[in-house]
Design a protein around this motif. Structure first.
Motif, PDB file in Angstrom:
ATOM      1  N   LYS A   1      43.598  33.278  42.377  1.00  0.00           N
ATOM      2  CA  LYS A   1      43.953  34.649  42.759  1.00  0.00           C
ATOM      3  C   LYS A   1      44.093  35.529  41.523  1.00  0.00           C
ATOM      4  CE  LYS A   1      46.198  33.682  47.145  1.00  0.00           C
ATOM      5  NZ  LYS A   1      47.441  33.662  47.904  1.00  0.00           N
ATOM      6  N   SER A   2      44.667  34.972  40.455  1.00  0.00           N
ATOM      7  CA  SER A   2      44.806  35.736  39.217  1.00  0.00           C
ATOM      8  C   SER A   2      43.444  36.066  38.631  1.00  0.00           C
ATOM      9  CB  SER A   2      45.646  34.964  38.193  1.00  0.00           C
ATOM     10  OG  SER A   2      46.974  34.835  38.638  1.00  0.00           O
ATOM     11  N   SER A   3      42.533  35.111  38.653  1.00  0.00           N
ATOM     12  CA  SER A   3      41.186  35.361  38.124  1.00  0.00           C
ATOM     13  C   SER A   3      40.469  36.432  38.936  1.00  0.00           C
ATOM     14  CB  SER A   3      40.365  34.066  38.132  1.00  0.00           C
ATOM     15  OG  SER A   3      40.908  33.153  37.214  1.00  0.00           O
TER      16      SER A   3
ATOM     17  N   ALA B   1      41.890  38.751  40.768  1.00  0.00           N
ATOM     18  CA  ALA B   1      42.584  40.024  40.553  1.00  0.00           C
ATOM     19  C   ALA B   1      42.220  40.619  39.198  1.00  0.00           C
ATOM     20  CB  ALA B   1      44.096  39.830  40.679  1.00  0.00           C
ATOM     21  N   ARG B   2      42.084  39.762  38.195  1.00  0.00           N
ATOM     22  CA  ARG B   2      41.697  40.232  36.860  1.00  0.00           C
ATOM     23  C   ARG B   2      40.291  40.842  36.911  1.00  0.00           C
ATOM     24  NH1 ARG B   2      42.580  35.794  33.995  1.00  0.00           N
ATOM     25  NH2 ARG B   2      44.657  36.438  33.392  1.00  0.00           N
TER      26      ARG B   2
ATOM     27  N   GLU C   1      38.812  42.172  39.518  1.00  0.00           N
ATOM     28  CA  GLU C   1      38.890  43.433  40.264  1.00  0.00           C
ATOM     29  C   GLU C   1      39.432  44.553  39.382  1.00  0.00           C
ATOM     30  OE1 GLU C   1      38.826  46.407  43.130  1.00  0.00           O
ATOM     31  OE2 GLU C   1      37.770  44.493  43.090  1.00  0.00           O
ATOM     32  N   LEU C   2      40.444  44.250  38.596  1.00  0.00           N
ATOM     33  CA  LEU C   2      40.998  45.263  37.701  1.00  0.00           C
ATOM     34  C   LEU C   2      39.949  45.703  36.675  1.00  0.00           C
ATOM     35  CD1 LEU C   2      43.301  47.019  36.713  1.00  0.00           C
ATOM     36  CD2 LEU C   2      44.179  45.045  35.427  1.00  0.00           C
TER      37      LEU C   2
ATOM     38  N   LEU D   1      47.154  41.912  40.320  1.00  0.00           N
ATOM     39  CA  LEU D   1      47.147  40.966  39.203  1.00  0.00           C
ATOM     40  C   LEU D   1      48.569  40.568  38.828  1.00  0.00           C
ATOM     41  CD1 LEU D   1      45.644  39.358  37.037  1.00  0.00           C
ATOM     42  CD2 LEU D   1      45.629  41.441  35.630  1.00  0.00           C
ATOM     43  N   THR D   2      49.452  41.539  38.753  1.00  0.00           N
ATOM     44  CA  THR D   2      50.842  41.258  38.386  1.00  0.00           C
ATOM     45  C   THR D   2      51.508  40.350  39.411  1.00  0.00           C
ATOM     46  OG1 THR D   2      50.959  43.407  37.303  1.00  0.00           O
ATOM     47  CG2 THR D   2      53.036  42.337  37.793  1.00  0.00           C
TER      48      THR D   2
ATOM     49  N   SER E   1      50.039  38.242  41.334  1.00  0.00           N
ATOM     50  CA  SER E   1      49.461  36.887  41.209  1.00  0.00           C
ATOM     51  C   SER E   1      50.119  36.123  40.067  1.00  0.00           C
ATOM     52  CB  SER E   1      47.941  36.950  41.034  1.00  0.00           C
ATOM     53  OG  SER E   1      47.579  37.384  39.741  1.00  0.00           O
TER      54      SER E   1
END
Length: 179
Positions: A6-8, A10-11, A13-14, A51-52, A54
């Motif tokens: 999820k972090s990857s 989200a990163r 997407e940002l 991202l935060t 996640s």
């Protein structure tokens, strides 16, 4: 792990929404660009928030939750200034007014929650007292009707930046808490 995936995501997407936003930030100021900036800023904010969150979930600790909540206060201080300034520039006036009220309420509530969660930590409690003073100054700046718009804008800018700096210090204190 799912949280890392999820972090990857989200990163990524940002990064995707940041590129055109950065180009717009570097462009010549204009009313048209200001409208686009308002909308794109909201997209970047959503992606940064995902991202935060996640990272907070991946951390899974109470400390991580407090650091995220304190960090969010920094962002809220800047959103308050954004909505005030856009509203007074005549951009998305009704939406800015509504958002300004909602964000102000969120900031106030979170400040109380952060204080309650760490009232047994004197350094954090002392910093949050200073934050509360800065918050009251910002509330005063956004609600005082000054006939000189530039003076009002400067006051909001200055007080929101002071609040941001104090919240930076608070975030550092929360980050030093034991896991």
């Amino acid at each position: 792990p799912a949280d890392t995936a999820k972090s990857s995501a989200a990163r990524a997407e940002l990064a995707e929404v940041w590129r055109p936003y950065r180009i717009l930030l570097d462009s010549e100021p204009s009313r048209k660009n200001a409208h686009a900036l308002y909308d794109m800023n909201e997209e970047v904010l959503k992606a940064a928030h995902a991202l935060t969150v996640s990272f907070e979930k991946a951390d899974g600790t109470h400390k991580g939750k407090l650091v995220n909540q304190a960090g969010r206060q920094r962002m809220l201080s800047q959103r308050i200034a954004k909505f005030f300034l856009f509203q007074h520039a005549g951009i998305q006036v009704a939406r800015c007014r509504t958002e300004l009220e909602e964000v102000s309420e969120e900031f106030s509530t979170a400040l109380i929650d952060l204080g309650a969660a760490t009232r047994d930590k004197p350094a954090i409690a002392a910093e949050l007292e200073v934050v509360a003073e800065q918050w009251h100054s910002l509330q005063s700046a956004i609600t005082t009707r000054d006939s000189n718009l530039m003076a009002s804008a400067r006051k909001v800018f200055t007080t929101s930046e002071n609040l941001l700096q104090r919240m930076d210090t608070a975030v550092e204190l929360y980050a030093r808490l034991p896991g």
